[in-house]
Design a protein around this motif. Structure first.
Motif, short mmCIF file in Angstrom:
data_model
loop_
_atom_site.label_atom_id
_atom_site.label_comp_id
_atom_site.label_asym_id
_atom_site.label_seq_id
_atom_site.Cartn_x
_atom_site.Cartn_y
_atom_site.Cartn_z
N ILE A 90 -57.01 62.24 127.38
CA ILE A 90 -55.89 62.40 128.35
C ILE A 90 -55.28 60.98 128.91
CG2 ILE A 90 -55.47 63.33 130.61
CD1 ILE A 90 -58.08 65.31 129.87
N ALA A 91 -56.03 60.33 129.23
CA ALA A 91 -55.33 59.01 129.59
C ALA A 91 -56.26 57.70 129.41
CB ALA A 91 -55.38 59.12 131.22
N ASN A 92 -55.53 56.70 129.26
CA ASN A 92 -56.22 55.34 129.43
C ASN A 92 -55.85 54.44 130.43
OD1 ASN A 92 -56.95 52.63 128.86
ND2 ASN A 92 -57.39 52.98 126.80
N MET A 93 -56.32 54.24 131.47
CA MET A 93 -55.95 53.52 132.80
C MET A 93 -56.30 52.27 132.88
SD MET A 93 -55.81 57.04 135.22
CE MET A 93 -57.39 57.40 134.79
N SER A 94 -55.72 51.11 132.26
CA SER A 94 -56.28 49.84 132.42
C SER A 94 -57.72 49.55 131.89
CB SER A 94 -56.08 49.17 133.82
OG SER A 94 -54.64 49.20 134.33
N GLY A 95 -57.95 50.31 130.53
CA GLY A 95 -59.16 50.15 130.13
C GLY A 95 -60.25 51.18 130.51
N ILE A 96 -60.01 51.99 131.46
CA ILE A 96 -60.76 53.47 131.77
C ILE A 96 -60.36 54.46 131.08
CG2 ILE A 96 -61.78 54.73 133.82
CD1 ILE A 96 -62.67 51.75 133.49
N THR A 97 -60.95 55.05 130.32
CA THR A 97 -60.47 56.47 129.71
C THR A 97 -60.60 57.98 130.42
OG1 THR A 97 -62.35 56.46 128.03
CG2 THR A 97 -60.47 55.36 127.57
N THR A 98 -60.26 58.62 130.20
CA THR A 98 -60.49 60.15 130.43
C THR A 98 -60.31 60.93 129.23
OG1 THR A 98 -59.52 59.48 132.83
CG2 THR A 98 -59.80 61.78 132.30
N LYS A 99 -61.50 61.62 129.16
CA LYS A 99 -61.39 62.63 127.90
C LYS A 99 -61.94 63.90 128.25
CE LYS A 99 -62.26 58.82 124.67
NZ LYS A 99 -63.14 58.32 123.68
N LEU A 100 -61.41 65.10 127.78
CA LEU A 100 -61.92 66.38 127.98
C LEU A 100 -62.85 66.60 126.66
CD1 LEU A 100 -62.13 69.17 129.11
CD2 LEU A 100 -60.10 69.59 127.93
#
Length: 103
Positions: free
Chosen positions: A20-30
């Motif tokens: 879903i997103a990579n925010m400055s090295g922090i990923t969000t995945k479903l």
């Protein structure tokens, strides 16, 4: 901008994911799964939110294994170094937020 209908997401293999997103090295995945993962320790912290289904989470604290059942809306936070394993009961969809490259 994107709207994701998590209940419609499936993967070809257990623990398959949609990035879903990579925010400055922090990923969000479903993630979608119908099988247990494996005992592991993430590289850093992890937030694990059950969106659909039920998941039995086991984690070690002071060398003792603890077990809890997570329902939709429940969140498991694993601080750095927490050994844990997730086992769905049937199918489950889980939102995972963690450091990029973490297992």
């Amino acid at each position: 901008m994107e709207i994701i209908r998590s209940k419609k997401f499936t993967a070809s293999l257990p623990w398959g994911s949609l990035k879903i997103a990579n925010m400055s090295g922090i990923t969000t995945k479903l993630h979608w799964t119908n099988e247990p993962y494996r005992w592991h320790v993430n590289e850093g912290e992890e937030v694990f939110a059950v969106l659909d289904g039920m998941v039995e989470i086991q984690y070690k604290h002071d060398g003792v294994v603890h077990t809890d059942l997570l329902n939709p809306g429940d969140i498991f936070y694993a601080n750095e170094g927490t050994e844990h394993v997730a086992s769905p009961i049937g199918e489950a969809r889980i939102l995972v937020i963690e450091s990029e490259g973490s297992i």
